[in-house]
Design an enzyme around this catalytic site. Structure first.
Site, PDB file in Angstrom:
ATOM      1  N   LYS A  43      16.697  -2.130  -6.923  1.00 50.45           N
ATOM      2  CA  LYS A  43      15.525  -1.248  -6.902  1.00 50.45           C
ATOM      3  C   LYS A  43      15.054  -1.056  -5.466  1.00 50.45           C
ATOM      4  O   LYS A  43      14.973  -2.015  -4.694  1.00 50.45           O
ATOM      5  CB  LYS A  43      14.416  -1.872  -7.744  1.00 50.45           C
ATOM      6  CG  LYS A  43      13.105  -1.109  -7.731  1.00 50.45           C
ATOM      7  CD  LYS A  43      12.126  -1.579  -8.779  1.00 50.45           C
ATOM      8  CE  LYS A  43      11.501  -2.898  -8.485  1.00 50.45           C
ATOM      9  NZ  LYS A  43      10.306  -3.152  -9.316  1.00 50.45           N
ATOM     10  N   SER A 100      21.047  15.828  -7.288  1.00 50.81           N
ATOM     11  CA  SER A 100      21.148  14.437  -6.882  1.00 50.81           C
ATOM     12  C   SER A 100      19.947  14.004  -6.062  1.00 50.81           C
ATOM     13  O   SER A 100      18.980  14.746  -5.887  1.00 50.81           O
ATOM     14  CB  SER A 100      22.432  14.158  -6.091  1.00 50.81           C
ATOM     15  OG  SER A 100      22.392  14.818  -4.856  1.00 50.81           O
ATOM     16  N   TYR A 112      21.993  11.074  -9.601  1.00 47.88           N
ATOM     17  CA  TYR A 112      22.973  10.223  -8.936  1.00 47.88           C
ATOM     18  C   TYR A 112      22.738  10.281  -7.433  1.00 47.88           C
ATOM     19  O   TYR A 112      22.113  11.200  -6.913  1.00 47.88           O
ATOM     20  CB  TYR A 112      24.399  10.648  -9.287  1.00 47.88           C
ATOM     21  CG  TYR A 112      24.743  12.044  -8.832  1.00 47.88           C
ATOM     22  CD1 TYR A 112      25.332  12.271  -7.594  1.00 47.88           C
ATOM     23  CD2 TYR A 112      24.437  13.147  -9.627  1.00 47.88           C
ATOM     24  CE1 TYR A 112      25.617  13.557  -7.164  1.00 47.88           C
ATOM     25  CE2 TYR A 112      24.719  14.435  -9.207  1.00 47.88           C
ATOM     26  CZ  TYR A 112      25.317  14.638  -7.970  1.00 47.88           C
ATOM     27  OH  TYR A 112      25.592  15.903  -7.553  1.00 47.88           O
TER      28      TYR A 112
END
Length: 114
Positions: free
Chosen positions: A9, A25, A58
């Site tokens: 994270k 993305s 992504y």
């Protein structure tokens, strides 16, 4: 049995750009990617602390040391430059392995610096 758990994270980074015309993305400074044990092409969840949006996309590599956090394509509509976001990646692993797995959590400084 396998379960999905937090892998890594980036906690409370600042959105530096939003590019609606890009294919899609999130562009992330490569230094931040390395620190968070994330790779290009990895699926991530984005949580915007300013407006409550949650969505998936992504990763693509941004310039190393730039502090870049840029939402591209449709995701650009879900954030504003200056928003604080959390970028989360998950891993699927064996239940027993998951019990002892330690995720990588990075708390960048202002300017998305390490």
């Amino acid at each position: 049995m396998q379960i999905q758990v937090l892998k890594s994270k980036l906690h409370c980074v600042t959105v530096t750009d939003a590019n609606l015309q890009y294919i899609g993305s999130i562009t992330i400074d490569e230094d931040l990617m390395d620190a968070a044990n994330m790779i290009a092409g990895e699926k991530v969840q984005i949580v915007d602390n300013n407006n409550g949006e949650r969505f998936e996309t992504y990763i693509i590599k941004g310039d190393r040391g730039s502090g870049c956090i840029c939402l591209n394509g449709a995701a650009a509509r879900k954030v504003q430059i200056g928003d604080t976001v959390i970028i989360i990646s998950y891993a699927i692993m064996d239940f027993e392995e998951a019990k002892t797995f330690k995720p990588t959590v990075v708390f960048p400084k202002p300017g998305n610096k390490l």
